[in-house]
Motif scaffolding. Structure first.
Motif, short mmCIF file in Angstrom:
data_model
loop_
_atom_site.label_atom_id
_atom_site.label_comp_id
_atom_site.label_asym_id
_atom_site.label_seq_id
_atom_site.Cartn_x
_atom_site.Cartn_y
_atom_site.Cartn_z
N LYS A 1 -14.97 6.69 -26.70
CA LYS A 1 -13.84 6.40 -25.81
C LYS A 1 -12.82 5.54 -26.56
N HIS B 1 -8.61 6.36 -21.91
CA HIS B 1 -8.66 5.18 -21.04
C HIS B 1 -7.24 4.69 -20.84
N VAL C 1 -19.14 -1.79 -14.47
CA VAL C 1 -19.94 -2.54 -15.45
C VAL C 1 -21.25 -2.90 -14.76
N ASP D 1 -17.54 3.03 -26.64
CA ASP D 1 -16.18 2.56 -26.91
C ASP D 1 -15.95 2.34 -28.40
N GLU E 1 -8.13 2.62 -15.13
CA GLU E 1 -8.57 1.28 -14.73
C GLU E 1 -7.47 0.53 -14.02
N THR F 1 -22.16 1.24 -17.09
CA THR F 1 -22.32 0.81 -18.48
C THR F 1 -23.78 0.42 -18.71
N ILE G 1 -11.95 2.98 -12.13
CA ILE G 1 -12.54 1.64 -11.92
C ILE G 1 -11.39 0.82 -11.34
N TYR H 1 -25.99 -1.63 -22.29
CA TYR H 1 -25.77 -2.14 -23.66
C TYR H 1 -27.08 -2.30 -24.42
N VAL I 1 -16.72 4.41 -12.41
CA VAL I 1 -17.51 3.65 -13.38
C VAL I 1 -17.48 2.18 -12.98
N VAL J 1 -10.60 7.62 -18.28
CA VAL J 1 -10.84 6.49 -17.38
C VAL J 1 -9.49 5.94 -16.91
N GLY K 1 -19.84 0.20 -23.17
CA GLY K 1 -18.48 -0.32 -23.17
C GLY K 1 -18.34 -1.51 -24.10
N ASP K 2 -17.10 -1.73 -24.55
CA ASP K 2 -16.87 -2.94 -25.35
C ASP K 2 -16.83 -4.17 -24.44
N SER K 3 -17.02 -3.96 -23.12
CA SER K 3 -17.27 -5.08 -22.20
C SER K 3 -18.53 -5.83 -22.62
N LEU L 1 -21.89 4.49 -20.21
CA LEU L 1 -20.84 4.03 -21.12
C LEU L 1 -21.32 2.77 -21.83
O1 KIV Z 1 -15.81 -1.58 -21.65
C1 KIV Z 1 -16.03 -1.13 -20.51
O2 KIV Z 1 -17.02 -1.45 -19.85
C2 KIV Z 1 -15.06 -0.19 -19.96
C3 KIV Z 1 -15.15 0.14 -18.50
C4 KIV Z 1 -14.74 -1.00 -17.67
C5 KIV Z 1 -14.40 1.36 -18.17
O3 KIV Z 1 -14.21 0.26 -20.65
#
Ligand code: KIV
Length: 271
Positions: A120, A144, A222, A90, A189, A29, A210, A31, A220, A187, A50-52, A48
């Motif tokens: 995603k 996912h 984070v 995401d 998870e 990931t 993951i 950001y 993948v 993905v 990600g919404d993380s 990615l």
């Molecule tokens: O949001 C994210 O980082 C994810 C990954 C953990 C696959 O969806």
């Protein structure tokens, strides 16, 4: 004269070829611009967004609060820092679950405003119509399955999913549905490694794990977890390659000491 620049970027077709020849796909990931430049030059195939980000960037407890506008902000920064990796973004919670038209509109906003290359979505059969509609608009979609963090309040915990036969069977059906709907990859998870390996062999598109073992076509993580910035987060699946929290903490301590003692800046560090 052609106006097209030579494209050296990883594409979804290249990812498919990698699966076909058994070459693993590496994803992290990112950001923001700075991290994207490092991760991209480090050689990952996909970044990615990600919404993380909701947790590691904004400090929320879950991925639910992040908005579509905020995801577009992160994605735009990442795209600017990326030359080679395919950038997948995401769709955040609440931006696609309503209906397939809402999902398409959200996906279009991400592609148009950030310049990213794919989106995603979390879920199986229940999002198949949205996947079809987004793919029909020319936007590549990654699925996912397994632990889908946007449903954390339904699951109740972040523990391993699909250990029971009924949930494993649903995942086996869901992944086929996502493949048929047009996903270029899925993905997986936090599911048992044996199940991930089995479903990976059952479909043609690449699976990205993951916490899903080594039988997936790619992995993948984070990035903040992988470089040790998220102190105290040590799930079994995480391999931590650096301990950046302590490194930065020590550097900050040294800086504070130098400022307080008056030894920073020195003569060479001034004009
Ligand atoms: O949001 C994210 O980082 C994810 C990954 C953990 C696959 O969806």
């Amino acid at each position: 004269m052609s106006v097209h620049k030579e494209i050296k970027r990883i594409t979804t077709h290249i990812l498919q070829e990698m699966k076909n020849r058994g070459e693993k796909i590496a994803i992290l990931t990112a950001y923001d611009y700075s991290m994207a430049t490092v991760v991209d030059s480090g050689g990952v195939d996909v970044i990615l967004v990600g919404d993380s980000a909701s947790m590691v960037m904004a400090g929320f407890e879950t991925t639910l609060p992040i908005t579509l506008d905020q995801m577009i902000y992160h994605a735009t920064s990442v795209v600017r820092g990326t030359k080679r990796a395919l950038v997948v973004v995401d769709l955040p919670f609440g931006s696609y679950q309503g209906n397939s038209k809402e999902a398409l509109n959200s996906a279009i906003r991400i592609m148009k405003e950030s310049g990213a290359h794919a989106v995603k979505l979390e879920g199986g059969e229940e999002i198949a119509e949205s996947v079809q509609r987004i793919v029909a608009a020319g936007i590549p979609v990654m699925g996912h399955l397994g632990l889908t963090p946007q449903s954390i309040y339904k699951f109740g915990t972040y523990t391993v999913r699909a250990k029971e036969q009924a949930e494993a069977d649903k995942l086996k059906t869901d992944i086929k549905v996502l493949e048929a709907a047009g996903c270029f990859s899925v993905v997986l998870e936090k599911i048992p490694a044996t199940l991930a390996a089995e479903v990976t062999l059952s479909i043609h598109i690449p699976t990205i794990g993951i916490g899903a073992g080594n039988g997936c076509d790619g992995q993948v993580l984070v990035v903040n977890d992988m470089i040790g910035l998220t102190k105290g987060f040590t799930p079994r699946f995480l391999r931590q390659y650096l301990n950046l929290f302590d490194e930065i903490n020590n550097a900050v301590g040294s800086y504070v000491k130098d400022v307080k003692s008056g030894c920073f800046p020195n003569e060479k560090e001034q004009y």
